[in-house]
Write an enzyme that holds these catalytic residues in place. Structure first.
Site, PDB file in Angstrom:
ATOM      1  N   CYS A 115     -16.762 -10.776 -32.906  1.00  0.00           N
ATOM      2  CA  CYS A 115     -16.342 -10.231 -34.253  1.00  0.00           C
ATOM      3  C   CYS A 115     -14.898 -10.359 -34.546  1.00  0.00           C
ATOM      4  O   CYS A 115     -14.208  -9.544 -33.942  1.00  0.00           O
ATOM      5  CB  CYS A 115     -17.001  -8.851 -34.448  1.00  0.00           C
ATOM      6  SG  CYS A 115     -16.574  -7.902 -35.973  1.00  0.00           S
ATOM      7  N   ASN A 149     -10.425 -20.950 -28.730  1.00  0.00           N
ATOM      8  CA  ASN A 149     -10.898 -22.112 -28.421  1.00  0.00           C
ATOM      9  C   ASN A 149     -12.012 -22.465 -29.545  1.00  0.00           C
ATOM     10  O   ASN A 149     -12.682 -21.696 -29.899  1.00  0.00           O
ATOM     11  CB  ASN A 149     -11.892 -22.606 -27.253  1.00  0.00           C
ATOM     12  CG  ASN A 149     -12.215 -23.895 -26.810  1.00  0.00           C
ATOM     13  OD1 ASN A 149     -11.284 -24.662 -26.744  1.00  0.00           O
ATOM     14  ND2 ASN A 149     -13.366 -24.400 -26.836  1.00  0.00           N
ATOM     15  N   GLU A 150     -11.547 -23.368 -30.315  1.00  0.00           N
ATOM     16  CA  GLU A 150     -12.465 -23.867 -31.488  1.00  0.00           C
ATOM     17  C   GLU A 150     -13.157 -22.469 -32.320  1.00  0.00           C
ATOM     18  O   GLU A 150     -14.479 -22.398 -32.433  1.00  0.00           O
ATOM     19  CB  GLU A 150     -13.691 -24.530 -31.011  1.00  0.00           C
ATOM     20  CG  GLU A 150     -13.350 -25.734 -30.130  1.00  0.00           C
ATOM     21  CD  GLU A 150     -14.611 -26.950 -30.026  1.00  0.00           C
ATOM     22  OE1 GLU A 150     -15.671 -26.417 -29.747  1.00  0.00           O
ATOM     23  OE2 GLU A 150     -14.642 -28.181 -30.228  1.00  0.00           O
ATOM     24  N   CYS A 157     -21.092  -7.972 -40.035  1.00  0.00           N
ATOM     25  CA  CYS A 157     -21.187  -6.597 -39.549  1.00  0.00           C
ATOM     26  C   CYS A 157     -20.607  -5.650 -40.629  1.00  0.00           C
ATOM     27  O   CYS A 157     -19.788  -5.966 -41.339  1.00  0.00           O
ATOM     28  CB  CYS A 157     -20.642  -6.427 -38.142  1.00  0.00           C
ATOM     29  SG  CYS A 157     -18.796  -6.438 -37.875  1.00  0.00           S
ATOM     30  N   GLU A 308      -9.682 -32.915 -27.135  1.00  0.00           N
ATOM     31  CA  GLU A 308     -10.643 -33.121 -26.636  1.00  0.00           C
ATOM     32  C   GLU A 308     -11.378 -34.540 -27.242  1.00  0.00           C
ATOM     33  O   GLU A 308     -11.346 -34.554 -28.157  1.00  0.00           O
ATOM     34  CB  GLU A 308     -11.875 -32.141 -26.503  1.00  0.00           C
ATOM     35  CG  GLU A 308     -11.397 -30.673 -26.068  1.00  0.00           C
ATOM     36  CD  GLU A 308     -12.449 -29.557 -26.218  1.00  0.00           C
ATOM     37  OE1 GLU A 308     -13.695 -30.261 -26.609  1.00  0.00           O
ATOM     38  OE2 GLU A 308     -12.253 -28.558 -25.980  1.00  0.00           O
ATOM     39  N   LYS A 357     -23.554 -29.280 -17.813  1.00  0.00           N
ATOM     40  CA  LYS A 357     -23.509 -30.085 -16.559  1.00  0.00           C
ATOM     41  C   LYS A 357     -23.706 -31.676 -16.756  1.00  0.00           C
ATOM     42  O   LYS A 357     -23.208 -32.510 -15.890  1.00  0.00           O
ATOM     43  CB  LYS A 357     -24.478 -29.555 -15.536  1.00  0.00           C
ATOM     44  CG  LYS A 357     -26.016 -29.809 -15.975  1.00  0.00           C
ATOM     45  CD  LYS A 357     -26.866 -29.153 -15.175  1.00  0.00           C
ATOM     46  CE  LYS A 357     -28.096 -28.953 -15.297  1.00  0.00           C
ATOM     47  NZ  LYS A 357     -28.425 -28.177 -16.484  1.00  0.00           N
TER      48      LYS A 357
HETATM   49  C1  GLA Z   1     -16.061 -28.322 -27.362  1.00  0.00           C
HETATM   50  C2  GLA Z   1     -15.405 -27.479 -26.716  1.00  0.00           C
HETATM   51  C3  GLA Z   1     -15.370 -27.737 -24.958  1.00  0.00           C
HETATM   52  C4  GLA Z   1     -16.852 -28.030 -24.776  1.00  0.00           C
HETATM   53  C5  GLA Z   1     -16.927 -29.352 -25.487  1.00  0.00           C
HETATM   54  C6  GLA Z   1     -18.206 -30.248 -25.168  1.00  0.00           C
HETATM   55  O1  GLA Z   1     -15.272 -29.235 -28.016  1.00  0.00           O
HETATM   56  O2  GLA Z   1     -14.191 -26.790 -26.877  1.00  0.00           O
HETATM   57  O3  GLA Z   1     -15.175 -26.465 -24.469  1.00  0.00           O
HETATM   58  O4  GLA Z   1     -17.707 -27.227 -24.950  1.00  0.00           O
HETATM   59  O5  GLA Z   1     -17.175 -29.046 -27.018  1.00  0.00           O
HETATM   60  O6  GLA Z   1     -19.407 -29.817 -25.901  1.00  0.00           O
HETATM   61 ZN    ZN Z   2     -17.714  -8.407 -37.582  1.00  0.00          ZN
END
Ligand code: GLA
Ligand code: ZN
Length: 672
Positions: A115, A149-150, A157, A308, A357
């Protein structure tokens, strides 16, 4: 802040060796060297190891990873690792877990789901970032910081509701102003106390999901609030880093055309833009190209990093095809052509378990180097090395701009009427794709950008017109430029209130038209334009010229003979405003866009080769580098329009001589 010394395009990717034994690290690094890997993104999901308990930090593994990278001569993009929570945290502080759109408070699991308004999350994430910066600011391997990350999603909430109310006070100042902005007298919504305001979700203003809202103004503000709330998390971590490390560049990885977050609001807070490219399988190469240009546009045209991409296959789709031989190379050079100074992978070695994986990796589970993927990655590594610094820091000399506006995207797609079938990205991509196919370099910029350098400004589906934008577009035409806009533009103000004026509102004087009414028809119903101007579909605006001249007309229905495309002379310098009143097919869009570009001599020399993409970058020393990318499965036989030397092969092409691009072939030409 100092730019790190980069003497070639950075090459490498996400590397999570905390998941496997140290013996394997030896193989990893041996193969990295073979493949020309110089950059590793580490620590993205390592929080449960670096802070195994509330009062315990343990950096042993991270120390080893960085020391080893440094000993091998590689540099590290160090993540703060705050995107996946450790279980103890979520258990001890359940409020860090999100409440979803349906109002369900989640329990521990997955990632990217804290959150943004949780004080505990804020405190623990910044504490971690601070410790990391204190420890590694001077580590020789440190190249850049990768916060979280992303970032994405949203939370509904009670804490977010409170934060939303505070955000609204800040934005609107008073309840009167807010009521006015949201048009709350409609359906008896006049708010008399801030506490009455709820986040818009399935329990409140929405039905049939996030795009169906009773009050567009409320939903728009929640999208902006969510953008700012997550941005607050980023900024807080960045500040924690800055307290110990005043100079290393800080970024976070974006997702290109990602609807939930307005990246233009984030852009000023990033030291450089970076993004993760996983192009949709059903989209043409101009789709990732648009994303690259959007990302380059975040920092005023400065190079971005491809943080990426998959070296072979994804794993997140129902069906995950391989990248065919040559496709990875082509996609990588395409990123460079559009402004990337780094091309990195997810992932360097495959994780052993869990959901990724089977996600493609440079090194698979068996640790082999004699695989097709590894060979292609290594060959690309050698090419990038041979190119050296030629394109590092280079910029795109675009004379055409395309306006990209998250507010318009949101407003268009949460609108009831005229058509749910119109998708903002489809319209934007159509105009972008047509301009690129014609060979024009295009800057994809926010509506606040300085437009004074452009001859052509494309503003498709500019649903909301905010601030002084209309005047700045008029200024483009006043100095002789051409502005194009389309159906559903100029409809509403920043609060999604219809302009109390003829459509297209503030754009009307420049376009010289008045839209009298509009028809929407089911997919598949088309209306051919006269003169071979392609066909319209989805929405058909009925235009009454107010000075503009018709370029093409509808040929069927009761509005047959009325203009579907118009051009309007504006100002004293030969500038024009072009209005496209319907969703044109590719042929129609091409025709209009080429006519506009041709006015400024911006149709490129390879425009007749549909599969060949061209892009130019100009290096800091003035060197012009022309990228030619053949997206076709057949060779492309071109005639060189200029004398140039291929920086990858050393081959020299004389102006007027033959220039062949093999299937999926690439030429990186230094123009003489
Ligand atoms: C995203 C995430 C990564 C990984 C890739 C592949 O871009 O940043 O950590 O999960 O997707 O799914
Ligand atoms: Zn929240």
């Amino acid at each position: 802040m100092s730019r790190p010394h980069i003497d070639k395009i950075l090459y490498g990717g996400d590397y999570n060796p905390e998941q496997w034994p140290k013996e394997v690290w030896d193989t990893d690094h041996r193969l990295f060297t073979k493949a020309g890997i110089d950059t590793l993104t580490v620590g993205v999901f390592i929080w449960s190891l670096t802070q195994p308990a509330p009062d315990t930090y343990d950096f042993t593994v991270l120390d080893d990873i960085l020391d080893r990278a440094s000993a091998e001569g590689r540099r590290v993009v160090l993540a703060t690792g705050t995107a996946a929570l450790p279980p103890w945290l979520a258990k001890a502080h359940p409020e860090v877990n999100r409440t979803d759109f349906e109002g369900r408070r989640h329990a521990y699991g997955q990632r990217h789901n804290f959150c943004p308004s949780s004080r505990t999350y804020r405190q623990l994430s910044t504490a971690l970032a601070s410790r990391l910066a204190e420890r590694y600011a001077h580590h020789p391997a440190l190249l850049a910081w990768h916060v979280n990350n992303e970032y994405g999603g949203a939370c509904y909430c009670e804490r977010c509701a409170e934060a939303f109310r505070a955000w609204l006070r800040e934005r609107h100042g008073s309840l009167d102003a807010l009521n006015d902005a949201w048009c709350t007298t409609f359906w008896s919504h006049r708010f008399t106390d801030w506490s009455q305001i709820e986040p818009p979700n399935a329990l409140t203003e929405h039905w049939r999901g996030p795009d169906h809202t009773a009050f567009q103004g409320i939903t728009l503000d929640y999208l902006r609030f969510t953008t700012d709330a997550l941005l607050g998390c980023f900024v807080a971590e960045k500040e924690a880093i800055r307290a110990h490390d005043p100079s290393t560049l800080v970024t976070t990885n974006f997702m290109g055309m990602y609807r939930p977050l307005d990246y233009h609001r984030w852009a000023p807070h990033l030291d450089f833009a970076s993004w993760d490219s996983y192009p949709p399988l059903d989209k043409p190469p101009s789709w990732p190209a648009l994303a690259h240009d959007l990302m380059r546009g975040l920092k005023d045209g400065a190079p971005f990093w491809l943080m990426e991409q998959a070296p072979s296959t994804t794993a997140c789709r129902d069906v995950n095809p391989l990248r065919r031989p040559g496709e990875l190379r082509l996609a990588t050079w395409q990123a460079v052509a559009h402004g990337a100074d780094a091309t990195l992978y997810f992932q360097m070695r495959a994780s052993r378990g869990a959901s990724e994986k089977f996600f493609g990796a440079v090194i698979g589970h068996a640790g082999r180097e004699d695989t097709r993927v590894f060979s292609e990655v290594a060959a690309l590594g050698a090419e990038l090395k041979s190119l050296g610094a030629a394109t590092v820091g280079a910029r795109t000399p675009a004379r055409a701009a395309l306006l990209f506006d998250w507010d318009s995207w949101w407003a268009l797609e949460i609108s009831d009427g005229p058509s749910r079938l119109v998708k903002y990205l489809d319209v934007v991509h159509a105009y972008y794709g047509a301009a690129r196919a014609a060979g024009a370099d295009v800057d994809v910029v926010p509506v606040t950008a300085d437009l004074s350098a452009y001859d052509v400004v494309l503003a498709p589906a500019l649903h909301l017109v905010k601030g002084d934008l209309a005047a700045r577009l008029e200024a483009v035409a006043e100095r002789g430029g051409t502005v194009l806009t389309t159906f559903l533009s100029g409809r509403c103000d920043e609060h999604d209130r219809a302009f109390l004026a003829d459509v297209p509102g503030p754009l009307a004087p420049l376009m010289g038209v008045r839209v009298d009414e509009w028809d929407a028809r089911p997919a598949g119903v088309t209306n051919p334009l006269d003169g071979g101007g392609g066909e319209g579909s989805l929405v058909f605006e009925i235009v009454i010229p107010q000075g503009a001249e018709p370029v093409a007309r509808y040929t069927s229905d009761f509005y047959a003979g009325t203009p579907a495309v118009t051009r309007n002379r504006f100002g004293e310098s030969g500038g024009e405003g072009w209005y496209v009143a319907t969703h044109l097919d590719e042929a129609g869009t091409d025709r209009v866009v080429r006519a506009v570009l041709a006015r400024h001599d911006l149709v490129g020399p390879y425009a007749e080769h549909r599969d060949v993409e061209s892009a130019t970058r100009v290096a800091p020393d003035g060197t012009r580098v022309l990228f030619l990318l053949n997206h076709g499965a057949a060779a492309a036989e071109l005639t060189a329009h200029t004398t140039a030397t291929d920086l990858l092969t050393g081959e020299r092409h004389e102006k007027g001589g033959p220039l062949t691009l093999g299937p999926l072939g690439v030429a990186v030409l230094r123009v003489e």
